[in-house]
Design an enzyme around this catalytic site. Structure first.
Site, PDB file in Angstrom:
ATOM      1  N   THR A  82       0.882  -1.144   0.000  1.00  0.00           N
ATOM      2  CA  THR A  82       0.000   0.000   0.000  1.00  0.00           C
ATOM      3  C   THR A  82       0.934   1.212   0.000  1.00  0.00           C
ATOM      4  OG1 THR A  82      -1.753  -1.241   1.151  1.00  0.00           O
ATOM      5  CG2 THR A  82      -1.745   1.066   1.561  1.00  0.00           C
ATOM      6  N   GLU A  85      -7.911  -6.046  -4.360  1.00  0.00           N
ATOM      7  CA  GLU A  85      -8.468  -5.734  -3.037  1.00  0.00           C
ATOM      8  C   GLU A  85      -9.591  -6.701  -2.647  1.00  0.00           C
ATOM      9  OE1 GLU A  85      -6.613  -3.350  -0.733  1.00  0.00           O
ATOM     10  OE2 GLU A  85      -6.809  -2.299  -2.639  1.00  0.00           O
ATOM     11  N   GLY A  87       1.387  -1.639   4.964  1.00  0.00           N
ATOM     12  CA  GLY A  87       1.878  -2.795   5.714  1.00  0.00           C
ATOM     13  C   GLY A  87       0.831  -3.815   6.099  1.00  0.00           C
TER      14      GLY A  87
END
Ligand code: GLY
Length: 556
Positions: free
Chosen positions: A363, A402, A454
């Protein structure tokens, strides 16, 4: 430790005159430069956020992009008052996606289509967010705020060691898609450091967005190309999915702790809820020296309990009932803290076994502030490095994966071992649960702006950074401090090598904790501090990444 500072009531904080300077911290120097360029051209923090977000999507194809989504937490300095706004630009599940999307005929969940190729992609939210920011918050036209990103896509950027490391993790998947391999590999392999990556098709798509607003992405030739490529490769997007995509303005999570108001991400992020439980819970426990074994034990036990709640209770609040008020209350945090045995780690198995879900590990994040005190913390994602490793030809749009943040198998275990369940099952139009936690801590004397990529560790990294801020440490320390993490399951403390001394490790093990080094350092925090008393700004980029932070006098 800073003395506890006088609290002002939520929403009643008076806007100090702005800092008179601007600060930007992003994960890439080209994006930091883009944001400063837009501020210098008369843009406000929200225009600069558009520039930073779009440029990061170009120069960090492994982290975010217009094929993905994210969250923007805004601090709007409106003369006398301060408004906090949260823009949810999370991807949505397509209408044809059901809870068994990734099950085969035998009922087993298939990992590959959940992470590779267009079936793994949710409907992108970042293009809509950029348009929304420009229309409702910015001063400049999109054609101006997107110009640096368009330049970066055309002129190219140099491959860094970070690009190489994250690419290595996904190279097999990237090789499978010719367009992704053509753009982001060289001779079907990870490019040498310094190789130039140019994306002229992406520049064209950004130009369409700049000229036509959302119609430049969600309708017309770009949309047609997206749909035909996705469908030809087994994906299920339809024009109605693109037409229906909307960013949602939500109330951020707000609570008081340690002398600050904490403003953070609401559902579909788990971040603000978890921070409320841990920070408020910590306050109710006997004071322990930061970094001591007792302090670490308390934090780990609070992490364990808030991640248990996350696993069992959290999902998109527009689709499932979630008791947010209770979970973020001081009384609930006290209840969590009261369950902690100071002498013994609580086995997660004794807290009830939830189901399991998956979550991506990459990300990006940026933090910035303008001279007037408008500020943005934004965390953006395409999920795994290089997302679904599927790029739509002719558009330069690298799709997210996602959808893997949903619980594809509410009864199973995923590769990250992160627990989740029914509340986060796939449903048409639903947003997958996220850990992205853009956060502000503010009182009359300071404003801290921070966040990091993360995956599931985002929340605990933001927690540790916030505790450094609360402790009055310089911003460089927030982003660099060694990290540890517990996420309920697997039941061990994940640590960076330098997190604990041998003695502290032994002491924690004696309390019953299992400790596992994660093998590499993690996170890429970008943070800034406005010290209102001294009238000073400071900013820092995580030394684990290749980002850049800088404070500049506004140049008119
Ligand atoms: N995909 C990372 C997150 O949303 O937490």
């Amino acid at each position: 430790m800073l003395p506890l500072l006088a609290l002002t009531l939520a929403g009643a904080l008076q806007a100090a005159p702005g800092p008179g300077q601007q600060a930007v911290a992003t994960a890439h120097p080209i994006a930091t430069e883009a944001a400063h360029q837009i501020l210098d051209a008369g843009g406000n923090a929200f225009d600069a956020a558009i520039a930073a977000a779009a440029t990061l999507g170009v120069v960090e194809p492994y982290g975010s992009g217009i094929g993905g989504g994210g969250f923007f937490l805004l601090r709007q300095a409106n003369g006398e008052a301060i408004d906090y706004r949260f823009i949810d630009a999370r991807e949505t599940a397509p209408q044809l996606a059901g809870r068994d999307l990734y099950r085969n005929i035998s009922g087993e969940v298939q990992r590959d289509p959940a992470i590779n190729g267009p079936l793994a992609a949710g409907i992108p939210g970042l293009p809509a967010a950029l348009v929304h920011l420009a229309e409702h918050y910015g001063r400049l036209p999109l054609s101006q705020s997107l110009a640096p990103a368009i330049d970066a896509a055309e002129q190219g950027f140099a491959v860094t060691s970070r690009y190489q490391a994250l690419g290595s993790f996904r190279v097999e998947a990237m090789r499978r898609d010719p367009e992704t391999a053509r753009l982001f590999l060289r001779d079907n392999d990870i490019p040498a450091e310094g190789s130039l990556i140019q994306q002229p098709e992406l520049a064209q798509t950004l130009r369409a967005l700049a000229e036509q607003g959302r119609a430049g992405f969600y309708a017309g030739p770009v949309a047609e190309q997206l749909l035909s490529s996705v469908q030809a490769a087994g994906g299920i997007w339809q024009q109605a999915d693109l037409d229906n995509y909307q960013v949602i303005e939500r109330q951020p999570i707000r609570f008081h702790s340690h002398g600050f108001e904490v403003i953070s991400a609401p559902l579909p992020s788990a971040g603000g809820i978890a921070l409320a439980g841990i920070l408020q819970g910590l306050e109710t426990l006997p004071k322990a020296q930061p970094g001591s074994t007792a302090w670490t034990h308390n934090l780990v036990e609070l992490m364990r309990r808030t991640y248990r709640d996350r696993a069992t209770l959290l999902g998109d609040g527009d689709f499932v009932p979630v008791p947010v008020e209770r979970l973020t209350s001081a009384s609930y945090a006290r209840e969590l803290a009261s369950q902690i045995d100071p002498q013994r780690a609580t086995p997660s198995s004794s807290l009830g076994m939830p189901k399991v879900f998956s979550e991506g590990s990459n990300t990006t994040h940026f933090s910035l502030i303008d001279a007037d005190g408008n500020a943005v913390a934004a965390t953006l994602s395409i999920n795994l490095p290089f997302g679904a490793a599927f790029t739509v030809p002719g558009t330069g749009v690298l799709l997210n994966n996602e959808m893997d943040d949903f619980a594809a198998d509410p009864d199973g275990v995923n590769e990250y071992g992160l627990a989740g369940g029914e509340a986060n099952a796939i449903a048409p139009g639903k947003r997958p649960l996220s850990s992205m936690t853009p956060t502000l801590l503010e009182n009359d004397q300071q404003l801290a702006v921070l966040g990091t990529p993360g995956g599931s560790r985002i929340i605990t990294m933001v927690l540790l950074g916030s505790l450094e801020a609360i402790d009055g440490q310089p911003v460089e320390r927030w982003v660099s401090r060694p990290r540890f993490h517990h996420q309920y399951l697997p039941d061990h403390i994940q640590i960076e090598q330098a997190a604990f001394s041998p003695q502290q490790q032994a002491d924690l093990e004696a309390l019953g904790h299992q400790i596992r080094p994660v093998g590499r350092d993690y996170g890429d925090m970008q943070a800034l501090l406005w010290d209102k008393r001294r009238g000073e700004l400071s900013a820092a980029s995580d030394p684990r990444g290749v980002g850049q932070a800088s404070v500049q006098l506004k140049t008119d």
